[in-house]
Write an enzyme that holds these catalytic residues in place. Structure first.
Site, PDB file in Angstrom:
ATOM      1  N   ASP A 112       0.634  -1.251  -0.017  1.00 54.94           N
ATOM      2  CA  ASP A 112       0.079   0.129   0.078  1.00 54.94           C
ATOM      3  C   ASP A 112       1.026   1.302   0.087  1.00 54.94           C
ATOM      4  OD1 ASP A 112      -3.118   0.775   0.601  1.00 54.94           O
ATOM      5  OD2 ASP A 112      -1.636   2.030   1.779  1.00 54.94           O
ATOM      6  N   ASN A 120      -2.527  12.850  -3.771  1.00 53.64           N
ATOM      7  CA  ASN A 120      -3.704  13.413  -4.514  1.00 53.64           C
ATOM      8  C   ASN A 120      -4.191  14.992  -4.209  1.00 53.64           C
ATOM      9  OD1 ASN A 120      -4.327  11.340  -6.280  1.00 53.64           O
ATOM     10  ND2 ASN A 120      -5.544  10.180  -4.812  1.00 53.64           N
ATOM     11  N   HIS A 125      -5.437  14.506  -8.699  1.00 55.97           N
ATOM     12  CA  HIS A 125      -5.656  13.123  -8.978  1.00 55.97           C
ATOM     13  C   HIS A 125      -4.973  12.609 -10.256  1.00 55.97           C
ATOM     14  CE1 HIS A 125      -8.867  13.769  -5.907  1.00 55.97           C
ATOM     15  NE2 HIS A 125      -8.798  12.646  -5.892  1.00 55.97           N
ATOM     16  N   ASP A 129      -2.931   9.390 -10.466  1.00 58.98           N
ATOM     17  CA  ASP A 129      -2.834   8.238 -11.270  1.00 58.98           C
ATOM     18  C   ASP A 129      -1.372   7.920 -11.883  1.00 58.98           C
ATOM     19  OD1 ASP A 129      -5.568   8.035 -10.738  1.00 58.98           O
ATOM     20  OD2 ASP A 129      -5.988   9.195 -12.587  1.00 58.98           O
ATOM     21  N   GLU A 155      -4.992   2.164  -3.803  1.00 53.43           N
ATOM     22  CA  GLU A 155      -3.560   2.397  -3.951  1.00 53.43           C
ATOM     23  C   GLU A 155      -2.918   1.094  -3.340  1.00 53.43           C
ATOM     24  OE1 GLU A 155      -4.978   4.716   0.032  1.00 53.43           O
ATOM     25  OE2 GLU A 155      -5.331   4.315  -2.087  1.00 53.43           O
TER      26      GLU A 155
END
Length: 233
Positions: A112, A120, A125, A129, A155
Site C-alpha cells: 500500500d 492526491n 488526482h 494516477d 492504492e
C-alpha cells in the site's frame, strides 16, 4: 479490388494479393528489406505502405482479436495494466490448488502506498494516477516472471509468489520497499518521493484464499501502524 494511392489489393478466390503500382516509397511485407511488386498475403502479414502499417486479418482473425480484447479488458486494471481484483482472485485460487497438489510453498504480498491521499490532495488526482501507474511499472520490473502482480484496489497492490517461502518472500518485499523508496517520481518538474508498506503471508495447510488475503492484509496494517515504509511478516 481495393485501390489506395499506388497500391491495389485484389481477391483471387480465397486469396488476397497486394499489387504495387510503381509507388514512390515501395511496398514492404513484414520485415523484408526489398519492396514487393506482387504478393499473395498470408494471415497476419504486416503491410507497410509509406509511413502506414496494415495487418492482414481474415474475418475469423478479427473476431478472435475482438474476443481477446474484451477478455483482456475484463481481467486487467485500466490504469496500471496489471491484473484486476477479479483476476487476482482467480490466480490465487489456481496457485493454492497447485501449491497443495505438488506440496510447494506459496506466499502473498500486500502493498500500500503511504499517505497516498496527501499526494492526491497536494498534486491532484492526475498526478496520483501517474504515481500509481509508475509504481506498477517499478514493481513489475523487480518481480520474477512466474510471480503475479495486480492492483487489489485503490492504492493497494497484491503479488502472488509461487514456490516462495516466507523468508524468500520477505526478502523480495524488502527489495520492493527499498526500490520504491529510492525512486523519485517526476511530474511537472516536481520530484515526488513515495514509500510503501508491505505485509507478507505464506500459505498454511488450513488456509483458504480469503485467509491468505486476510493475514497479508493484517501484516500490511501492522506495518502502517508501526510507522510505514516497512515490511511486516
Amino acid at each position: 479490388v481495393i485501390r489506395a494511392a499506388n497500391v491495389r489489393l485484389e481477391r483471387g478466390g480465397e486469396a488476397i494479393y497486394i499489387v504495387d503500382l510503381a509507388s514512390t516509397n515501395g511496398t514492404f511485407i513484414n520485415d523484408e528489406r526489398k519492396p514487393v511488386r506482387e504478393r499473395r498475403l498470408a494471415r497476419g502479414d504486416r503491410l507497410k505502405i509509406g509511413d502506414t502499417i496494415f495487418k492482414h486479418l481474415t474475418g475469423a482473425d478479427v473476431e478472435l482479436q475482438y474476443h481477446e480484447i474484451i477478455f483482456r479488458m475484463a481481467v486487467t486494471d485500466g490504469l496500471t495494466n496489471l491484473a484486476n481484483r477479479q483476476q487476482l482472485d482467480t490466480i490465487l485460487n489456481e496457485e493454492i490448488t497447485r501449491a497443495r497438489r505438488y506440496g510447494r510453498d506459496l506466499s502473498l504480498l500486500m502493498l500500500d502506498i503511504d499517505h497516498f491521499k496527501s499526494i492526491n490532495d497536494t498534486y491532484g488526482h492526475l498526478t496520483g494516477d501517474y504515481v500509481l501507474s509508475g509504481l506498477a511499472a517499478i514493481l513489475q520490473r523487480r518481480i520474477r516472471p512466474n510471480d503475479k502482480l495486480g492492483r487489489y484496489g485503490g492504492e493497494e497492490f497484491c503479488a502472488n509468489l509461487p514456490e516462495t517461502s516466507l523468508n524468500s518472500a520477505t526478502s523480495i518485499a524488502e527489495d520492493l520497499r527499498a526500490l520504491v523508496e529510492s525512486h523519485a517520481f517526476a511530474s511537472d518538474d516536481r520530484r515526488i518521493l513515495v514509500t510503501v508498506s508491505i505485509g507478507v503471508a505464506t500459505l498454511r495447510e488450513d488456509m483458504q484464499p480469503a485467509d491468505l488475503y486476510r493475514v497479508a492484509d493484517e501484516m500490511l496494517y501492522k506495518a502502517k501502524r508501526g510507522g510505514r515504509n516497512q515490511v511486516c511478516v
